[in-house]
Design a protein around this motif. Sequence first.
Motif, PDB file in Angstrom:
ATOM      1  N   HIS A 105       0.831  -1.202   0.000  1.00  0.00           N
ATOM      2  CA  HIS A 105       0.000   0.000   0.000  1.00  0.00           C
ATOM      3  C   HIS A 105       0.873   1.263   0.000  1.00  0.00           C
ATOM      4  CE1 HIS A 105      -3.397  -2.527   1.937  1.00  0.00           C
ATOM      5  NE2 HIS A 105      -3.711  -2.297   0.680  1.00  0.00           N
TER       6      HIS A 105
ATOM      7  N   GLU B  54      -9.228  -0.532  -2.275  1.00  0.00           N
ATOM      8  CA  GLU B  54      -7.940  -1.207  -2.085  1.00  0.00           C
ATOM      9  C   GLU B  54      -7.563  -1.343  -0.612  1.00  0.00           C
ATOM     10  OE1 GLU B  54      -4.764   0.232  -4.722  1.00  0.00           O
ATOM     11  OE2 GLU B  54      -6.318   1.248  -5.908  1.00  0.00           O
TER      12      GLU B  54
ATOM     13  N   ARG C 243       2.141   1.695  -3.520  1.00  0.00           N
ATOM     14  CA  ARG C 243       1.041   2.111  -4.386  1.00  0.00           C
ATOM     15  C   ARG C 243       0.724   3.592  -4.169  1.00  0.00           C
ATOM     16  NH1 ARG C 243      -2.029   2.380  -8.780  1.00  0.00           N
ATOM     17  NH2 ARG C 243      -4.278   2.269  -8.401  1.00  0.00           N
ATOM     18  N   TYR C 244       0.735   4.046  -2.939  1.00  0.00           N
ATOM     19  CA  TYR C 244       0.477   5.452  -2.617  1.00  0.00           C
ATOM     20  C   TYR C 244       1.494   6.351  -3.317  1.00  0.00           C
ATOM     21  CZ  TYR C 244      -0.504   9.591   0.285  1.00  0.00           C
ATOM     22  OH  TYR C 244      -0.835  10.848   0.724  1.00  0.00           O
TER      23      TYR C 244
ATOM     24  N   PRO D 264      -4.160  10.036  -4.400  1.00  0.00           N
ATOM     25  CA  PRO D 264      -4.032   8.761  -3.679  1.00  0.00           C
ATOM     26  C   PRO D 264      -5.361   8.275  -3.099  1.00  0.00           C
ATOM     27  CG  PRO D 264      -2.257  10.240  -3.068  1.00  0.00           C
ATOM     28  CD  PRO D 264      -3.225  11.057  -3.866  1.00  0.00           C
TER      29      PRO D 264
ATOM     30  N   ASN E  59     -11.415   2.864  -4.760  1.00  0.00           N
ATOM     31  CA  ASN E  59     -11.352   1.571  -5.451  1.00  0.00           C
ATOM     32  C   ASN E  59     -11.456   0.375  -4.513  1.00  0.00           C
ATOM     33  OD1 ASN E  59     -10.966   3.027  -7.800  1.00  0.00           O
ATOM     34  ND2 ASN E  59      -8.720   2.836  -7.748  1.00  0.00           N
TER      35      ASN E  59
ATOM     36  N   LEU F 142       0.997   6.585  -7.141  1.00  0.00           N
ATOM     37  CA  LEU F 142      -0.074   7.506  -7.532  1.00  0.00           C
ATOM     38  C   LEU F 142       0.380   8.956  -7.400  1.00  0.00           C
ATOM     39  CD1 LEU F 142      -3.182   5.760  -5.893  1.00  0.00           C
ATOM     40  CD2 LEU F 142      -2.608   5.871  -8.324  1.00  0.00           C
TER      41      LEU F 142
ATOM     42  N   PHE G 143      -6.299   4.008   5.162  1.00  0.00           N
ATOM     43  CA  PHE G 143      -5.906   5.110   4.281  1.00  0.00           C
ATOM     44  C   PHE G 143      -5.520   6.346   5.090  1.00  0.00           C
ATOM     45  CE2 PHE G 143      -6.757   8.926   1.767  1.00  0.00           C
ATOM     46  CZ  PHE G 143      -5.902   8.694   0.696  1.00  0.00           C
TER      47      PHE G 143
ATOM     48  N   ASN H 287      -7.871   7.681  -4.490  1.00  0.00           N
ATOM     49  CA  ASN H 287      -8.455   6.679  -5.392  1.00  0.00           C
ATOM     50  C   ASN H 287      -8.302   5.276  -4.820  1.00  0.00           C
ATOM     51  OD1 ASN H 287      -9.268   8.564  -7.228  1.00  0.00           O
ATOM     52  ND2 ASN H 287      -7.624   8.211  -8.705  1.00  0.00           N
ATOM     53  N   MET H 288      -7.274   5.074  -4.001  1.00  0.00           N
ATOM     54  CA  MET H 288      -7.093   3.768  -3.355  1.00  0.00           C
ATOM     55  C   MET H 288      -8.296   3.442  -2.484  1.00  0.00           C
ATOM     56  SD  MET H 288      -3.114   4.162  -2.137  1.00  0.00           S
ATOM     57  CE  MET H 288      -2.993   2.499  -1.480  1.00  0.00           C
TER      58      MET H 288
END
Length: 480
Positions: free
Chosen positions: A352, A374, A355-356, A366, A372, A359, A380, A368-369
């Motif tokens: 994670h 995720e 991924r952050y 971010p 979505n 983005l 988050f 969007n995680m």
Amino acid sequence: MELEQTLAKYFGYTTFRPGQREVIEAILAGKDGIALLPTGMGKSLCYQLPGYILQKPVLIVSPLLSLMQDQVEQLKRIGEKRVVALNSFLSLTEKRYALHFLEQYRFIFTSPEMLLQQQVQEKLAKMELSLIVVDEAHCISQWGFDFRPDYLRIGEWFSQEKRPPVLALSATATQKVVNDIRTTLSLHAPFEFMYNVDRPTISLGRVVFADRADKAKWILQHIKETAGPGILYMSSRKRAEQYSEAFTQAGLRVAAYHAGYGAEDRQFIQQQFIDGELDWIVATNAFGMGINKSDIRQVIHETMPANVANYMQEIGRAGRDGEPALAILLYCDGDEELAKFVVTGDLPSASHVDRYQELVRQQVQPSNMLKNGELSETAFRVLAYWSQKESVEQVKARLNQLVLEKYQAVDEMLKITQTKDCIRTQLVGYFGQKLQEKPENCCENCGIHYDEINTERLKEEKKVEMIPWESRLKQLLIGF
């Protein structure tokens, strides 16, 4: 005017409880303070009386909407009209009105998230406060780093040069938590009052089971046969609802409670319990903080809590009227693994973190995680906070450390769960204190006369159509 006279004038009491006078005198002398007082020992008086003496607004930062609303209602019941709660219950019009006239209120309750809003900070910057209170201050340490990082952000606001005294209040805290409070809130040489964490009127029971089926059977039988009011703490929302349904079918006045319910529903259920319309609450650990109910007779943990501090907070909700109460911890092999799974379930992973950052590099939001699916909202918030503060490797190291600390906390709770020595002595020692005296009905290992504490539930005349408990038990065990 003598403090006792002021106390009698505004609250009708003639004497202070242990710790109250000491804390109030420190505040009136302009000192920061940390006060650890058991729930039911009058923590709120420590800021309410100074509010009347100093004649300037008191700002109280509170962690939960239900707790905030309860405190506001308590003040209104004693005739205080100049009190407001800045929270999400207010409409936009109500919030604008409250902010416009904010300096005219004597007591202002708000959440860490609301406190950090720009318009709130701008208004407060123009006001002269007499005192800032952080209620349930242990949340700074236990929640801030991995659940509600806004608790850490409020410390930045407190670090301003010109500010009134800050008072941090809690019922229980280890020395580590006290250190976190002192550092995060930028307290200046604070006065500290630590009341003994022991609650001698609460007998500490423990029942060990061979498997979870026996545990479920015991719970159903025990609650059907013994008196409340009581709280049954569960490890999950699903389990809380399943048990609640089973008890309702058995004719008991029970409701489930967890964070999945809306704020108004939770407040309604809590009020029903306080008013005696419900005998039992089957809840996750989302229930209980700040609840003003003195006659809770039992607190039962269906499985092992994730840490000792949570356990002490939760059992401390029993017997606040000074009458005997019972806390029973249920255990079977493997409960500690379930606790570790639950307690780390909302932490972001190393993937994670990567991924952050990916983005961010792509100039994509971010958040969007979250959209979505995720990761959870809690995960988050934690990820966003630390990613803005530290490098990728530092964030990963921090998350690994958080997991390690949570596992260690579960292991500490397991030691107390499995000890063959005095459970009470072990609990008190965990908080760096010594047990002053063992009560007659001390703990499972020292011996408890259950018949002196547990009273049989009064049999009710009304007939309730119910599914046989054997069928409900089978449903409860689905998934194991």
